[in-house]
Design a protein around this motif. Structure first.
Motif, PDB file in Angstrom:
ATOM      1  N   PHE A 154      22.658 -80.357  22.516  1.00 51.85           N
ATOM      2  CA  PHE A 154      23.360 -79.771  23.661  1.00 51.85           C
ATOM      3  C   PHE A 154      24.827 -80.191  23.745  1.00 51.85           C
ATOM      4  CE2 PHE A 154      18.845 -80.348  25.007  1.00 51.85           C
ATOM      5  CZ  PHE A 154      18.503 -79.014  24.938  1.00 51.85           C
ATOM      6  N   ARG A 155      25.339 -80.823  22.704  1.00 58.27           N
ATOM      7  CA  ARG A 155      26.759 -81.200  22.735  1.00 58.27           C
ATOM      8  C   ARG A 155      27.651 -79.969  22.725  1.00 58.27           C
ATOM      9  NH1 ARG A 155      25.991 -85.996  18.422  1.00 58.27           N
ATOM     10  NH2 ARG A 155      25.158 -87.575  19.860  1.00 58.27           N
ATOM     11  N   ASP A 156      27.204 -78.945  22.017  1.00 54.05           N
ATOM     12  CA  ASP A 156      27.954 -77.685  21.984  1.00 54.05           C
ATOM     13  C   ASP A 156      27.083 -76.596  22.618  1.00 54.05           C
ATOM     14  OD1 ASP A 156      29.568 -75.552  21.544  1.00 54.05           O
ATOM     15  OD2 ASP A 156      29.372 -75.523  19.362  1.00 54.05           O
ATOM     16  N   MET A 157      27.206 -76.422  23.937  1.00 55.29           N
ATOM     17  CA  MET A 157      26.380 -75.462  24.655  1.00 55.29           C
ATOM     18  C   MET A 157      26.753 -74.007  24.331  1.00 55.29           C
ATOM     19  SD  MET A 157      23.966 -76.870  26.383  1.00 55.29           S
ATOM     20  CE  MET A 157      23.479 -75.603  27.550  1.00 55.29           C
ATOM     21  N   ASP A 158      27.880 -73.808  23.635  1.00 55.27           N
ATOM     22  CA  ASP A 158      28.264 -72.452  23.242  1.00 55.27           C
ATOM     23  C   ASP A 158      27.492 -71.981  22.011  1.00 55.27           C
ATOM     24  OD1 ASP A 158      30.120 -72.236  25.286  1.00 55.27           O
ATOM     25  OD2 ASP A 158      31.696 -73.195  24.094  1.00 55.27           O
ATOM     26  N   ASP A 159      26.923 -72.913  21.261  1.00 55.78           N
ATOM     27  CA  ASP A 159      26.149 -72.543  20.067  1.00 55.78           C
ATOM     28  C   ASP A 159      24.718 -72.196  20.484  1.00 55.78           C
ATOM     29  OD1 ASP A 159      25.247 -72.131  17.501  1.00 55.78           O
ATOM     30  OD2 ASP A 159      25.032 -74.269  17.047  1.00 55.78           O
ATOM     31  N   VAL A 160      24.578 -71.065  21.158  1.00 53.33           N
ATOM     32  CA  VAL A 160      23.282 -70.682  21.735  1.00 53.33           C
ATOM     33  C   VAL A 160      22.243 -70.447  20.648  1.00 53.33           C
ATOM     34  CG1 VAL A 160      22.102 -68.974  23.154  1.00 53.33           C
ATOM     35  CG2 VAL A 160      24.406 -69.685  23.749  1.00 53.33           C
ATOM     36  N   ARG A 161      22.655 -69.812  19.554  1.00 57.45           N
ATOM     37  CA  ARG A 161      21.704 -69.516  18.478  1.00 57.45           C
ATOM     38  C   ARG A 161      21.143 -70.808  17.875  1.00 57.45           C
ATOM     39  NH1 ARG A 161      24.934 -66.242  14.217  1.00 57.45           N
ATOM     40  NH2 ARG A 161      26.261 -68.058  14.587  1.00 57.45           N
ATOM     41  N   GLY A 162      22.025 -71.780  17.628  1.00 59.46           N
ATOM     42  CA  GLY A 162      21.580 -73.045  17.056  1.00 59.46           C
ATOM     43  C   GLY A 162      20.640 -73.801  17.985  1.00 59.46           C
ATOM     44  N   ILE A 163      20.944 -73.778  19.277  1.00 58.54           N
ATOM     45  CA  ILE A 163      20.099 -74.464  20.261  1.00 58.54           C
ATOM     46  C   ILE A 163      18.702 -73.843  20.283  1.00 58.54           C
ATOM     47  CG2 ILE A 163      19.753 -74.864  22.730  1.00 58.54           C
ATOM     48  CD1 ILE A 163      22.811 -75.097  22.980  1.00 58.54           C
ATOM     49  N   VAL A 164      18.659 -72.531  20.355  1.00 56.24           N
ATOM     50  CA  VAL A 164      17.364 -71.835  20.410  1.00 56.24           C
ATOM     51  C   VAL A 164      16.561 -72.093  19.147  1.00 56.24           C
ATOM     52  CG1 VAL A 164      16.292 -69.546  20.346  1.00 56.24           C
ATOM     53  CG2 VAL A 164      18.025 -70.048  22.043  1.00 56.24           C
ATOM     54  N   TYR A 165      17.221 -72.034  17.993  1.00 53.82           N
ATOM     55  CA  TYR A 165      16.517 -72.237  16.723  1.00 53.82           C
ATOM     56  C   TYR A 165      15.914 -73.633  16.645  1.00 53.82           C
ATOM     57  CZ  TYR A 165      15.714 -72.879  11.734  1.00 53.82           C
ATOM     58  OH  TYR A 165      15.137 -73.161  10.510  1.00 53.82           O
ATOM     59  N   GLN A 166      16.694 -74.660  17.037  1.00 58.43           N
ATOM     60  CA  GLN A 166      16.189 -76.032  16.969  1.00 58.43           C
ATOM     61  C   GLN A 166      15.049 -76.255  17.965  1.00 58.43           C
ATOM     62  OE1 GLN A 166      17.176 -78.348  14.621  1.00 58.43           O
ATOM     63  NE2 GLN A 166      15.357 -79.387  15.403  1.00 58.43           N
ATOM     64  N   LEU A 167      15.192 -75.703  19.168  1.00 60.89           N
ATOM     65  CA  LEU A 167      14.126 -75.842  20.166  1.00 60.89           C
ATOM     66  C   LEU A 167      12.850 -75.147  19.696  1.00 60.89           C
ATOM     67  CD1 LEU A 167      16.106 -75.228  23.492  1.00 60.89           C
ATOM     68  CD2 LEU A 167      15.189 -77.405  22.670  1.00 60.89           C
ATOM     69  N   ARG A 168      13.016 -73.978  19.075  1.00 56.96           N
ATOM     70  CA  ARG A 168      11.838 -73.250  18.584  1.00 56.96           C
ATOM     71  C   ARG A 168      11.146 -74.022  17.457  1.00 56.96           C
ATOM     72  NH1 ARG A 168       9.884 -70.544  14.728  1.00 56.96           N
ATOM     73  NH2 ARG A 168      11.728 -70.816  13.427  1.00 56.96           N
ATOM     74  N   ARG A 169      11.936 -74.629  16.570  1.00 52.49           N
ATOM     75  CA  ARG A 169      11.346 -75.441  15.494  1.00 52.49           C
ATOM     76  C   ARG A 169      10.560 -76.617  16.063  1.00 52.49           C
ATOM     77  NH1 ARG A 169      15.231 -77.547  10.987  1.00 52.49           N
ATOM     78  NH2 ARG A 169      13.264 -78.522  10.434  1.00 52.49           N
ATOM     79  N   ASN A 170      11.164 -77.305  17.038  1.00 51.17           N
ATOM     80  CA  ASN A 170      10.455 -78.428  17.677  1.00 51.17           C
ATOM     81  C   ASN A 170       9.150 -77.959  18.311  1.00 51.17           C
ATOM     82  OD1 ASN A 170      12.572 -80.077  16.988  1.00 51.17           O
ATOM     83  ND2 ASN A 170      13.423 -80.226  19.049  1.00 51.17           N
ATOM     84  N   MET A 171       9.224 -76.846  19.033  1.00 49.33           N
ATOM     85  CA  MET A 171       8.053 -76.361  19.755  1.00 49.33           C
ATOM     86  C   MET A 171       6.933 -75.960  18.797  1.00 49.33           C
ATOM     87  SD  MET A 171       7.842 -73.453  22.712  1.00 49.33           S
ATOM     88  CE  MET A 171       7.826 -72.064  21.577  1.00 49.33           C
ATOM     89  N   THR A 172       7.291 -75.344  17.670  1.00 47.61           N
ATOM     90  CA  THR A 172       6.284 -74.959  16.679  1.00 47.61           C
ATOM     91  C   THR A 172       5.564 -76.188  16.135  1.00 47.61           C
ATOM     92  OG1 THR A 172       7.591 -73.023  16.048  1.00 47.61           O
ATOM     93  CG2 THR A 172       5.898 -73.742  14.507  1.00 47.61           C
ATOM     94  N   LEU A 173       6.324 -77.238  15.815  1.00 50.25           N
ATOM     95  CA  LEU A 173       5.728 -78.486  15.325  1.00 50.25           C
ATOM     96  C   LEU A 173       4.802 -79.096  16.375  1.00 50.25           C
ATOM     97  CD1 LEU A 173       5.470 -80.901  13.394  1.00 50.25           C
ATOM     98  CD2 LEU A 173       7.613 -81.793  14.362  1.00 50.25           C
ATOM     99  N   LEU A 174       5.260 -79.137  17.624  1.00 49.57           N
ATOM    100  CA  LEU A 174       4.461 -79.739  18.696  1.00 49.57           C
ATOM    101  C   LEU A 174       3.185 -78.938  18.961  1.00 49.57           C
ATOM    102  CD1 LEU A 174       7.275 -80.745  21.221  1.00 49.57           C
ATOM    103  CD2 LEU A 174       6.062 -82.215  19.603  1.00 49.57           C
ATOM    104  N   GLN A 175       3.255 -77.635  18.876  1.00 46.93           N
ATOM    105  CA  GLN A 175       2.065 -76.810  19.079  1.00 46.93           C
ATOM    106  C   GLN A 175       1.032 -77.034  17.984  1.00 46.93           C
ATOM    107  OE1 GLN A 175       4.017 -72.976  19.480  1.00 46.93           O
ATOM    108  NE2 GLN A 175       3.667 -72.938  21.683  1.00 46.93           N
ATOM    109  N   GLU A 176       1.501 -77.246  16.756  1.00 47.05           N
ATOM    110  CA  GLU A 176       0.571 -77.549  15.661  1.00 47.05           C
ATOM    111  C   GLU A 176      -0.116 -78.894  15.897  1.00 47.05           C
ATOM    112  OE1 GLU A 176       3.023 -77.399  12.221  1.00 47.05           O
ATOM    113  OE2 GLU A 176       3.131 -75.192  12.167  1.00 47.05           O
ATOM    114  N   LEU A 177       0.661 -79.874  16.348  1.00 48.56           N
ATOM    115  CA  LEU A 177       0.073 -81.182  16.651  1.00 48.56           C
ATOM    116  C   LEU A 177      -0.912 -81.091  17.811  1.00 48.56           C
ATOM    117  CD1 LEU A 177       3.282 -83.402  16.367  1.00 48.56           C
ATOM    118  CD2 LEU A 177       1.332 -83.423  14.797  1.00 48.56           C
ATOM    119  N   GLU A 178      -0.569 -80.282  18.819  1.00 42.62           N
ATOM    120  CA  GLU A 178      -1.463 -80.120  19.970  1.00 42.62           C
ATOM    121  C   GLU A 178      -2.796 -79.522  19.531  1.00 42.62           C
ATOM    122  OE1 GLU A 178      -1.529 -77.889  24.328  1.00 42.62           O
ATOM    123  OE2 GLU A 178      -0.529 -76.964  22.607  1.00 42.62           O
ATOM    124  N   GLU A 179      -2.751 -78.503  18.689  1.00 43.90           N
ATOM    125  CA  GLU A 179      -3.989 -77.875  18.214  1.00 43.90           C
ATOM    126  C   GLU A 179      -4.863 -78.872  17.459  1.00 43.90           C
ATOM    127  OE1 GLU A 179      -2.941 -74.485  15.907  1.00 43.90           O
ATOM    128  OE2 GLU A 179      -2.017 -73.416  17.600  1.00 43.90           O
TER     129      GLU A 179
END
Length: 407
Positions: free
Chosen positions: A26-51
């Motif tokens: 979140f240091r560069d809040m203008d890089d919306v695409r990068g933020i979304v991509y990183q959050l989505r990658r984290n969430m995918t990993l966490l969902q696999e661990l949850e399952e």
């Protein structure tokens, strides 16, 4: 294959790492695409661990009974081990919810497109990242400033313990508001009816709105030879957000963002959420997981946004039901502007004040008002249709055309 204890240790390590690394995103809040991509990658990993963790330990917390000094230490160790597993599961679910809320808020402010096609922020791949464009919407759902303050590591209370006393007090206040059960309201009446069908007397049950003309409505359906009695009242109940992970994350983020005004800011964002979207849109949104699609009872948090805000949200949801089947008459008006028109029709605010409250363009709202009056719905939906007179066509020919359209 790893043991369950090794998996739990891995889950906790990954969550701790995410909690440390995520702030750099979140240091560069203008890089919306990068933020979304990183959050989505984290969430995918966490969902696999949850399952995987859910498959091994399930959802239920084991009952450990009362603690005792005389208990066998081996039994205590077993219960402690099971508790650690469930705590890891709770952290995972809270962290996944934080990521969903963050991506939902971003998608509420930006549209992602690859060429001419819209792309879901939950499915942007590394190959698509360079050619995807983030386009700012003419309105915003949620508040982008809260995104850095969500509990991405799942440790809500640990994060809160590092904050000021004012933030901790604000957290408790916001959480109590969100967990408040809505004020009960009688929505409809269940009636048992005896009626004559040919030569036989039959019995059935019907449900009618609270303000319905019961005798008139039943005679329309069953004729004059009827006898009826009230069986029960259908009442509304329940909390606004039926997901404690969402409640914890929102309370934490808004309390940390602004301890003094956080509750009012969240109230305004929830109010806008219901006015800028339709019920159908809210069914598929992940902005606030577990939130009611339509509000059917009073919640005092909306009154923190506007005086009588709870009643306004109730009326908005009721009007959405009345518009069912009539939306084609105003198909050219987007939902976010339709919400502004409804708020204008329900209050004494002028169009500029409505635009300010909802964060929409005043010029666009006036244009939508002019289209709306052509449908004639303002005289059907609102108690004071005369408020829309200034948006009526001015020329005689246009007025004649409008009268023909409205029959």
């Amino acid at each position: 294959m790893t043991t369950t204890e090794e998996l739990v240790a891995r889950v906790n390590k990954i969550l701790d790492d995410i909690g440390i690394d995520v702030q750099g995103i979140f240091r560069d809040m203008d890089d919306v695409r990068g933020i979304v991509y990183q959050l989505r990658r984290n969430m995918t990993l966490l969902q696999e661990l949850e399952e995987e963790l859910q498959r091994r330990v399930g959802d239920r917390v084991p009952y450990s009974g009362r603690s005792s000094k005389d208990r066998d230490p081996h039994i205590q160790w077993i219960y402690r081990k099971k508790r650690n597993r469930m705590l890891a599961m709770e952290r995972l679910k809270s962290a996944i919810t934080a990521h969903k809320i963050a991506i939902g808020i971003i998608s509420g402010a930006y549209t992602f497109k690859a060429g001419r096609f819209e792309v879901s922020p939950f499915s942007i791949s590394s190959e698509e990242l360079k050619r995807v464009k983030a386009i700012r919407k003419p309105y915003s759902l949620g508040r982008l400033e809260v995104i850095p303050h969500l509990a991405y590591s799942g440790d809500v209370l640990r994060i809160l313990s590092r904050e000021s006393v004012a933030a901790r007090e604000a957290f408790k206040s916001i959480k109590s508001k969100l967990r408040e059960k809505g004020r009960t309201r009688i929505q409809s009446i269940r009636i048992e009816v005896d009626y004559v069908d040919g030569k036989r007397v039959r019995r059935t049950r019907v449900e009618l709105p609270m303000n319905a003309d019961i005798d008139g409505e039943l005679r329309k359906r069953f004729g004059r030879r009827i006898r009826w009695r009230v069986v029960s009242f259908v009442k509304t109940k329940g909390v606004l957000i039926n997901n404690h992970y969402t409640v914890d994350n929102l309370a934490l983020a808004y309390a940390v963002l602004n301890p003094e005004e956080g509750e009012r800011m969240l109230a305004m964002d929830l109010f806008r959420y219901y006015f800028l979207t339709s019920g159908q849109e809210r069914e598929t949104m992940v902005l606030y997981p577990g939130t009611k699609t339509c509000v059917d009872c009073h919640y005092s948090i909306f009154d923190r946004a506007l005086p009588n805000g709870s009643e306004l949200v109730l009326r908005k949801c009721a009007i959405e039901k009345e518009l069912s089947g009539r939306r084609s008459d105003i198909a050219s008006i987007p939902n976010y502007l339709l919400g502004g028109i409804i708020l204008y029709g329900l209050t004494d605010m002028d169009e500029d004040e409505v635009a300010g409250v909802l964060g929409v363009n005043p010029g666009e709202l006036r244009g939508a008002m002019k289209q709306f009056v052509l449908s004639g719905l303002h005289s059907v939906l609102f108690e004071r249709p005369e408020r829309f007179e200034k948006f009526m066509p001015r020329s005689d020919r246009a007025r004649e055309f409008l009268e023909l359209l409205q029959g």
